[in-house]
Design a protein around this motif. Structure first.
Motif, PDB file in Angstrom:
ATOM      1  N   ARG A   1       0.837  -1.210   0.000  1.00  0.00           N
ATOM      2  CA  ARG A   1       0.000   0.000   0.000  1.00  0.00           C
ATOM      3  C   ARG A   1       0.869   1.256   0.000  1.00  0.00           C
ATOM      4  O   ARG A   1       0.547   2.237  -0.680  1.00  0.00           O
ATOM      5  CB  ARG A   1      -0.931   0.008   1.215  1.00  0.00           C
ATOM      6  CG  ARG A   1      -2.035  -1.052   1.173  1.00  0.00           C
ATOM      7  CD  ARG A   1      -3.123  -0.740   2.192  1.00  0.00           C
ATOM      8  NE  ARG A   1      -2.580  -0.565   3.533  1.00  0.00           N
ATOM      9  CZ  ARG A   1      -2.450  -1.544   4.424  1.00  0.00           C
ATOM     10  NH1 ARG A   1      -2.811  -2.784   4.113  1.00  0.00           N
ATOM     11  NH2 ARG A   1      -1.964  -1.295   5.633  1.00  0.00           N
ATOM     12  N   ARG A   2       1.952   1.235   0.753  1.00  0.00           N
ATOM     13  CA  ARG A   2       2.860   2.387   0.777  1.00  0.00           C
ATOM     14  C   ARG A   2       3.481   2.606  -0.602  1.00  0.00           C
ATOM     15  O   ARG A   2       3.604   3.733  -1.068  1.00  0.00           O
ATOM     16  CB  ARG A   2       3.960   2.169   1.825  1.00  0.00           C
ATOM     17  CG  ARG A   2       3.464   2.148   3.255  1.00  0.00           C
ATOM     18  CD  ARG A   2       4.597   1.842   4.220  1.00  0.00           C
ATOM     19  NE  ARG A   2       4.140   1.768   5.600  1.00  0.00           N
ATOM     20  CZ  ARG A   2       4.935   1.672   6.652  1.00  0.00           C
ATOM     21  NH1 ARG A   2       6.247   1.646   6.474  1.00  0.00           N
ATOM     22  NH2 ARG A   2       4.432   1.612   7.873  1.00  0.00           N
TER      23      ARG A   2
ATOM     24  N   GLY B   1       1.289   8.554  -6.433  1.00  0.00           N
ATOM     25  CA  GLY B   1       1.219   9.968  -6.073  1.00  0.00           C
ATOM     26  C   GLY B   1       2.286  10.786  -6.786  1.00  0.00           C
ATOM     27  O   GLY B   1       1.999  11.873  -7.307  1.00  0.00           O
ATOM     28  N   CYS B   2       3.510  10.265  -6.835  1.00  0.00           N
ATOM     29  CA  CYS B   2       4.591  10.996  -7.503  1.00  0.00           C
ATOM     30  C   CYS B   2       4.359  11.074  -9.012  1.00  0.00           C
ATOM     31  O   CYS B   2       4.610  12.110  -9.637  1.00  0.00           O
ATOM     32  CB  CYS B   2       5.939  10.334  -7.208  1.00  0.00           C
ATOM     33  SG  CYS B   2       6.539  10.640  -5.530  1.00  0.00           S
TER      34      CYS B   2
ATOM     35  N   TRP C   1       6.377  13.356 -11.534  1.00  0.00           N
ATOM     36  CA  TRP C   1       7.621  12.604 -11.362  1.00  0.00           C
ATOM     37  C   TRP C   1       7.298  11.147 -11.670  1.00  0.00           C
ATOM     38  O   TRP C   1       6.917  10.393 -10.770  1.00  0.00           O
ATOM     39  CB  TRP C   1       8.143  12.753  -9.941  1.00  0.00           C
ATOM     40  CG  TRP C   1       9.484  12.097  -9.698  1.00  0.00           C
ATOM     41  CD1 TRP C   1      10.336  11.573 -10.628  1.00  0.00           C
ATOM     42  CD2 TRP C   1      10.122  11.898  -8.418  1.00  0.00           C
ATOM     43  NE1 TRP C   1      11.459  11.063 -10.020  1.00  0.00           N
ATOM     44  CE2 TRP C   1      11.364  11.260  -8.670  1.00  0.00           C
ATOM     45  CE3 TRP C   1       9.770  12.222  -7.102  1.00  0.00           C
ATOM     46  CZ2 TRP C   1      12.237  10.913  -7.659  1.00  0.00           C
ATOM     47  CZ3 TRP C   1      10.639  11.881  -6.079  1.00  0.00           C
ATOM     48  CH2 TRP C   1      11.869  11.237  -6.347  1.00  0.00           C
ATOM     49  N   PRO C   2       7.423  10.709 -12.924  1.00  0.00           N
ATOM     50  CA  PRO C   2       7.061   9.337 -13.290  1.00  0.00           C
ATOM     51  C   PRO C   2       7.857   8.325 -12.485  1.00  0.00           C
ATOM     52  O   PRO C   2       9.081   8.400 -12.399  1.00  0.00           O
ATOM     53  CB  PRO C   2       7.421   9.269 -14.782  1.00  0.00           C
ATOM     54  CG  PRO C   2       7.418  10.687 -15.239  1.00  0.00           C
ATOM     55  CD  PRO C   2       7.905  11.500 -14.073  1.00  0.00           C
ATOM     56  N   MET C   3       7.138   7.360 -11.902  1.00  0.00           N
ATOM     57  CA  MET C   3       7.782   6.422 -10.982  1.00  0.00           C
ATOM     58  C   MET C   3       7.135   5.058 -11.131  1.00  0.00           C
ATOM     59  O   MET C   3       5.948   4.892 -10.873  1.00  0.00           O
ATOM     60  CB  MET C   3       7.634   6.948  -9.548  1.00  0.00           C
ATOM     61  CG  MET C   3       8.480   6.253  -8.506  1.00  0.00           C
ATOM     62  SD  MET C   3       8.295   7.044  -6.880  1.00  0.00           S
ATOM     63  CE  MET C   3       9.118   8.622  -7.135  1.00  0.00           C
ATOM     64  N   ASP C   4       7.910   4.072 -11.588  1.00  0.00           N
ATOM     65  CA  ASP C   4       7.397   2.711 -11.718  1.00  0.00           C
ATOM     66  C   ASP C   4       7.165   2.102 -10.341  1.00  0.00           C
ATOM     67  O   ASP C   4       7.943   2.332  -9.404  1.00  0.00           O
ATOM     68  CB  ASP C   4       8.388   1.834 -12.490  1.00  0.00           C
ATOM     69  CG  ASP C   4       8.559   2.266 -13.933  1.00  0.00           C
ATOM     70  OD1 ASP C   4       7.615   2.881 -14.479  1.00  0.00           O
ATOM     71  OD2 ASP C   4       9.629   1.998 -14.503  1.00  0.00           O
TER      72      ASP C   4
ATOM     73  N   LEU D   1       3.220   9.694   3.781  1.00  0.00           N
ATOM     74  CA  LEU D   1       3.676   9.672   2.398  1.00  0.00           C
ATOM     75  C   LEU D   1       2.839  10.611   1.523  1.00  0.00           C
ATOM     76  O   LEU D   1       3.376  11.317   0.671  1.00  0.00           O
ATOM     77  CB  LEU D   1       3.623   8.248   1.838  1.00  0.00           C
ATOM     78  CG  LEU D   1       4.654   7.265   2.404  1.00  0.00           C
ATOM     79  CD1 LEU D   1       4.389   5.853   1.884  1.00  0.00           C
ATOM     80  CD2 LEU D   1       6.078   7.696   2.064  1.00  0.00           C
ATOM     81  N   ARG D   2       1.532  10.617   1.746  1.00  0.00           N
ATOM     82  CA  ARG D   2       0.666  11.533   0.980  1.00  0.00           C
ATOM     83  C   ARG D   2       1.030  12.982   1.276  1.00  0.00           C
ATOM     84  O   ARG D   2       1.052  13.840   0.378  1.00  0.00           O
ATOM     85  CB  ARG D   2      -0.807  11.263   1.300  1.00  0.00           C
ATOM     86  CG  ARG D   2      -1.391  10.064   0.565  1.00  0.00           C
ATOM     87  CD  ARG D   2      -2.891  10.001   0.701  1.00  0.00           C
ATOM     88  NE  ARG D   2      -3.300   9.621   2.046  1.00  0.00           N
ATOM     89  CZ  ARG D   2      -3.516   8.361   2.431  1.00  0.00           C
ATOM     90  NH1 ARG D   2      -3.372   7.373   1.560  1.00  0.00           N
ATOM     91  NH2 ARG D   2      -3.883   8.086   3.662  1.00  0.00           N
ATOM     92  N   GLU D   3       1.342  13.257   2.540  1.00  0.00           N
ATOM     93  CA  GLU D   3       1.738  14.617   2.908  1.00  0.00           C
ATOM     94  C   GLU D   3       3.051  14.999   2.231  1.00  0.00           C
ATOM     95  O   GLU D   3       3.216  16.125   1.740  1.00  0.00           O
ATOM     96  CB  GLU D   3       1.898  14.707   4.432  1.00  0.00           C
ATOM     97  CG  GLU D   3       2.340  16.074   4.921  1.00  0.00           C
ATOM     98  CD  GLU D   3       2.724  16.074   6.389  1.00  0.00           C
ATOM     99  OE1 GLU D   3       3.487  16.969   6.789  1.00  0.00           O
ATOM    100  OE2 GLU D   3       2.280  15.172   7.131  1.00  0.00           O
TER     101      GLU D   3
END
Length: 389
Positions: free
Chosen positions: A298-299, A306-307, A312-315, A374-376
């Motif tokens: 989930r994290r 979110g990124c 900020w593309p993130m696999d 993490l959302r923050e």
């Protein structure tokens, strides 16, 4: 005063610089979300804590441990048979470690001499190279490239180097790249080690932290693995015992014996209550493993999605407790990007260059905060404007 030249290898580095900057920002009242160090924040399950507490309350458990409990070795053997389908002789093929980091720091002292070649991944978790360096070995890097799914290509290692090599350190699921290795790769690794008479150390600390597919297995499950090497496993991430420091070296009895002999001259064993907690962890209710894996999944989704949404593309990483992310092209180095991210958004990550030259252009992000934080952090990164054209 004069000090050992080997300490020159451990001079002040980017981690010290970033830590000082973080502390300065916090003194100014600024919020910093530290995602740089893989420090698990998921505690052990209740039955594991209970075993630790009960053993710690027993005054008889404060003597030197000297050697591992027989029950610990038996529990480790049962664990490997149940979880990985691997038969382990509890009397000859297992030794406890003060965390796998300790074993990785010392294994080269037990099996190499100064000047011997040790093959290490590049980029890699620093102790893979630091331990052999302390032993006076010569490091030869094995590149991990994205275009090859971060799998070591043994055909790239020159024959004369392979013939001189004494030890090879490998690890999948991989830190920092988060890559997984298929079965055919382990078969090639074993064949390569046999051909060149190389001892293999496989670090398997993240086998349970695999997402979107079945968890991975053990290097020792492949034919011939015990003939060439050992596997390190840790209870830090899987069972939340990071601060309690316990892990195992299992496999080839001769390698295990040499490491155990070295350790008998260096420490007085693992604190008995910690051994009791480890036994409870690997023999007790295993539902905590799935709970931990799901929390990290989930994290991962929260951070990566979110990124990506803010530019900020993130696999999504396939495993481990980390994300290996490419930095925006406009930044000249991973250190420059990390410093900007910290200063402008209050988010601290690790520059890829800290894991070797080929880590340049990437950062490693540790999933060590809950989803809300993490959302923050993602929201602060968005407000900073770093990822806007």
């Amino acid at each position: 005063m004069q000090f050992s030249k080997r300490m020159d290898h451990f001079g002040e580095n980017i981690f010290t610089t970033l830590l000082n900057k973080k502390l300065e920002m916090e003194r100014q009242g600024r919020k910093v979300t530290d995602l740089s160090v893989g420090t698990p924040n998921i505690p052990p399950a209740e039955h594991i804590r209970k075993a630790l507490l009960e053993a710690a309350a027993d005054e008889r458990n404060y003597v030197y441990a000297i050697k591992d409990l027989d029950e610990l070795h038996q529990a480790a053997a049962q664990w490997y048979q149940r979880r990985y389908g691997v038969d382990i002789d509890p009397d000859r093929e297992v030794v406890g470690l003060l965390g796998s980091q300790e074993g990785l720091a010392h294994i080269a002292l037990a099996v190499t001499d100064p000047g011997d070649i040790v093959l290490v991944p590049e980029p890699c978790y620093p102790i893979f190279g630091d331990g052999p360096s302390i032993a006076g070995a010569e490091l030869y890097p094995m590149p991990l490239r994205k275009e090859k799914q971060y799998l070591i290509d043994f055909d790239e290692i020159p024959g004369d180097v392979a013939d001189r090599a004494k030890l090879m350190v490998v690890s999948y699921p991989n830190n920092p790249t988060t890559a997984l290795a298929p079965g055919w790769w382990y078969e090639k690794c074993i064949a390569f080690a046999k051909k060149h008479h190389i001892i293999v150390v496989h670090d398997n600390a993240y086998s349970e932290l695999v997402f979107d597919r079945e968890p991975t297995g053990s290097f020792l499950a492949y034919p011939g693995a015990k003939e060439v090497g050992v596997e390190f496993n840790s209870l830090s991430k899987t069972y939340g015992l990071a601060g309690a420091r316990i892990g195992f070296c299992m496999g080839n009895p001769d390698v295990v014996e040499e490491l155990a002999k070295l350790k008998s001259n260096m420490d007085y064993g693992i604190f008995l209550p910690v051994q009791k907690a480890a036994i409870a962890a690997i023999t007790g209710d295993q539902s905590c493993v799935e709970t931990t894996r799901e929390a990290y999944r989930r994290r991962r989704d929260c951070l990566c999605d979110g990124c990506t949404a803010i530019g900020w593309p993130m696999d999504r990483c396939p495993g481990t407790m980390f994300v290996w992310a490419k930095i925006p092209e406009r930044f000249g180095s991973s250190v420059e990007f990390v410093q900007t991210l910290l200063t402008e958004a209050g988010v601290l990550v690790t520059p890829g260059s800290a894991f070797g030259d080929s880590g340049e252009g990437f950062v490693r992000i540790a999933l060590v905060k809950d989803e809300e934080e993490l959302r923050e952090a993602v929201a602060r990164m968005d407000r900073s404007g770093i990822f806007r054209d």
